[in-house]
Design a protein around this motif. Sequence first.
Motif, mmCIF file in Angstrom:
data_model
loop_
_atom_site.group_PDB
_atom_site.id
_atom_site.type_symbol
_atom_site.label_atom_id
_atom_site.label_comp_id
_atom_site.label_asym_id
_atom_site.label_seq_id
_atom_site.Cartn_x
_atom_site.Cartn_y
_atom_site.Cartn_z
ATOM 1 N N SER A 328 0.818 -1.211 0.000
ATOM 2 C CA SER A 328 0.000 0.000 0.000
ATOM 3 C C SER A 328 0.854 1.266 0.000
ATOM 4 N N TRP A 329 2.037 1.178 0.593
ATOM 5 C CA TRP A 329 2.919 2.333 0.713
ATOM 6 C C TRP A 329 4.340 1.916 0.376
ATOM 7 N N ASP A 330 4.973 2.659 -0.545
ATOM 8 C CA ASP A 330 6.304 2.258 -0.989
ATOM 9 C C ASP A 330 7.365 3.334 -0.782
ATOM 10 N N LYS A 331 7.074 4.366 -0.013
ATOM 11 C CA LYS A 331 8.070 5.414 0.246
ATOM 12 C C LYS A 331 8.725 5.193 1.604
ATOM 13 N N PRO A 332 9.949 5.681 1.772
ATOM 14 C CA PRO A 332 10.672 5.447 3.032
ATOM 15 C C PRO A 332 9.986 6.078 4.242
ATOM 16 N N ILE A 333 9.940 5.326 5.309
ATOM 17 C CA ILE A 333 9.376 5.799 6.577
ATOM 18 C C ILE A 333 10.392 5.541 7.685
ATOM 19 N N LEU A 334 10.620 6.560 8.486
ATOM 20 C CA LEU A 334 11.409 6.402 9.706
ATOM 21 C C LEU A 334 10.475 6.515 10.900
ATOM 22 N N VAL A 335 10.468 5.505 11.747
ATOM 23 C CA VAL A 335 9.728 5.572 13.006
ATOM 24 C C VAL A 335 10.759 5.799 14.105
ATOM 25 N N ALA A 336 10.820 7.035 14.602
ATOM 26 C CA ALA A 336 11.750 7.391 15.685
ATOM 27 C C ALA A 336 10.965 7.374 16.979
ATOM 28 N N TRP A 337 11.247 6.414 17.841
ATOM 29 C CA TRP A 337 10.344 6.082 18.946
ATOM 30 C C TRP A 337 10.997 6.277 20.312
ATOM 31 N N GLY A 338 10.409 7.165 21.120
ATOM 32 C CA GLY A 338 10.834 7.323 22.501
ATOM 33 C C GLY A 338 10.389 6.106 23.297
ATOM 34 N N ILE A 339 11.325 5.341 23.803
ATOM 35 C CA ILE A 339 10.973 4.048 24.407
ATOM 36 C C ILE A 339 10.404 4.186 25.809
ATOM 37 N N SER A 340 10.434 5.391 26.387
ATOM 38 C CA SER A 340 9.859 5.589 27.721
ATOM 39 C C SER A 340 8.456 6.185 27.659
ATOM 40 N N ASP A 341 7.798 6.035 26.518
ATOM 41 C CA ASP A 341 6.431 6.527 26.328
ATOM 42 C C ASP A 341 5.489 5.800 27.280
ATOM 43 N N LYS A 342 4.756 6.553 28.091
ATOM 44 C CA LYS A 342 3.819 5.969 29.056
ATOM 45 C C LYS A 342 2.441 5.706 28.435
ATOM 46 N N TYR A 343 2.212 6.192 27.217
ATOM 47 C CA TYR A 343 0.930 5.986 26.540
ATOM 48 C C TYR A 343 0.993 4.862 25.513
ATOM 49 N N LEU A 344 2.069 4.839 24.742
ATOM 50 C CA LEU A 344 2.192 3.889 23.645
ATOM 51 C C LEU A 344 3.442 3.039 23.837
ATOM 52 N N PRO A 345 3.280 1.742 24.035
ATOM 53 C CA PRO A 345 4.448 0.872 24.252
ATOM 54 C C PRO A 345 5.264 0.695 22.985
ATOM 55 N N GLN A 346 6.492 0.297 23.163
ATOM 56 C CA GLN A 346 7.404 0.057 22.049
ATOM 57 C C GLN A 346 6.855 -0.985 21.083
ATOM 58 N N SER A 347 6.041 -1.884 21.591
ATOM 59 C CA SER A 347 5.473 -2.947 20.746
ATOM 60 C C SER A 347 4.615 -2.387 19.610
ATOM 61 N N VAL A 348 4.038 -1.191 19.802
ATOM 62 C CA VAL A 348 3.242 -0.565 18.744
ATOM 63 C C VAL A 348 4.140 -0.248 17.547
ATOM 64 N N ALA A 349 5.306 0.322 17.817
ATOM 65 C CA ALA A 349 6.244 0.651 16.741
ATOM 66 C C ALA A 349 6.765 -0.615 16.062
ATOM 67 N N GLU A 350 7.051 -1.631 16.849
ATOM 68 C CA GLU A 350 7.578 -2.872 16.285
ATOM 69 C C GLU A 350 6.538 -3.573 15.424
ATOM 70 N N VAL A 360 9.961 0.546 6.200
ATOM 71 C CA VAL A 360 9.900 1.187 7.515
ATOM 72 C C VAL A 360 11.168 0.881 8.298
ATOM 73 N N LYS A 361 11.861 1.938 8.702
ATOM 74 C CA LYS A 361 13.045 1.813 9.549
ATOM 75 C C LYS A 361 12.676 2.253 10.958
ATOM 76 N N LEU A 362 13.042 1.465 11.951
ATOM 77 C CA LEU A 362 12.729 1.782 13.343
ATOM 78 C C LEU A 362 13.978 2.248 14.072
ATOM 79 N N LYS A 363 13.904 3.426 14.645
ATOM 80 C CA LYS A 363 14.991 3.984 15.450
ATOM 81 C C LYS A 363 14.467 4.215 16.860
ATOM 82 N N LEU A 364 15.001 3.465 17.830
ATOM 83 C CA LEU A 364 14.573 3.616 19.219
ATOM 84 C C LEU A 364 15.390 4.721 19.887
ATOM 85 N N ILE A 365 14.697 5.611 20.597
ATOM 86 C CA ILE A 365 15.353 6.737 21.254
ATOM 87 C C ILE A 365 15.295 6.537 22.767
ATOM 88 N N GLU A 366 16.422 6.183 23.340
ATOM 89 C CA GLU A 366 16.484 5.987 24.786
ATOM 90 C C GLU A 366 16.406 7.333 25.502
#
Length: 388
Positions: A328-350, A360-366
């Motif tokens: 459905s989508w073929d353009k580059p996506i970066l998901v830069a994810w704050g891993i200490s999010d109290k609303y949305l767990p890291q599993s959502v990004a994964e 989709v590239k996933l970058k975890l931000i400690e």
Amino acid sequence: MAWALLSPPPLLNLSTSTSSTSYTSIKTTTGIATAINSRYWRRRSTSKSVIAKASEKDDAKAEDSPAFNPFGFVTDNPSSRSAIQLPESPAEDGNVGQMLYRIEDKGKDFGSTIKSGKFRWFVRETGSSESSRGTIVFLHGAPTQSYSYRVVMSQMADAGFHCFAPDWIGFGFSDKPQPGYGFDYTEKEFHAEFDKLLEVLGIKTPFFLVVQGFLVGSYGLTWALKNPSKITKLTILNSPLTVSSPIPGLFQQLRIPLFGEFTCQNAVLAERFIEAGSPYVLKLEKADVYRLPYLSSGGPGFALLEASKKANFKGISSQIAAGFASGSWDKPILVAWGISDKYLPQSVAEEFQKGNPSNVKLKLIEGAGHMPQEDWPEKVVDALRVFF
């Protein structure tokens, strides 16, 4: 407006003269809260220590207290989750008028008001149209504003980009029309007004898009799904991306009849929402800006209320998950994810990445929470510069 008067009594002196004020140390349920001289606890990696000044008596007590918890310490923001503060002198900013006088000119970094269609948008801009590396548009989520991107925008302009960050209609310093009078806070209307704004700003070539947050943040992503030809690359900071994404209690409360009307007029609603999703409390100078629209009038609260009532949160998340999936989508996506999010767990990004692993590239931000652009903008800038 009534909620503005219900903050815990009495709190820290909100004026800039607090640097010489001393405070009485007290015990909290999480241990000893030592006296600090209005210096903000600055974020660092968890391996670094935090030193708090205390009296010899308190040092003796601390030896038998629970393990050190930096987030339980008193800060200079009166809305902080764990702040129990006993100043030796009463707070000077005890009413809404005094608070507004102190903060009315804050928070408009790089910004100006732009007329687009029937409405006035507040838009922040850094860099210039001659910037060699392209244009970036930053979109915030609810219940916040584009102020959260100020540091990221400044540094990305230094890196050669032309940056825009508008306050959505109903938020921040943009117009907040009364529902039923030209704007009903629906997804379709947000999209239509955003299209008009892009035209007024002269953004015609494909641009980089950065989106974060709930509700209007999600509308930024659904707009992208309808306009893929206008986007070169997409970066998503912490946002609901899958049907498993939790809905914060704030938005559930806003949809309860009568209770929602009461909740939306909480003058510290935005700053408390930010702090509840982050490992940090906000420094007072930042909290002032997020608080200002809700102190100034009831408009932003009712705009948030109406938008929340009109939104189909689960339906939008489902649309986003399917729309950005493989095939459905073929353009580059970066998901830069704050891993200490109290609303949305890291599993959502994964889970989102697994839906389109080739794009989709996933970058975890400690060290960052729900709003990584506010919690740790330098790390967001590093991720954006590499990706763009």
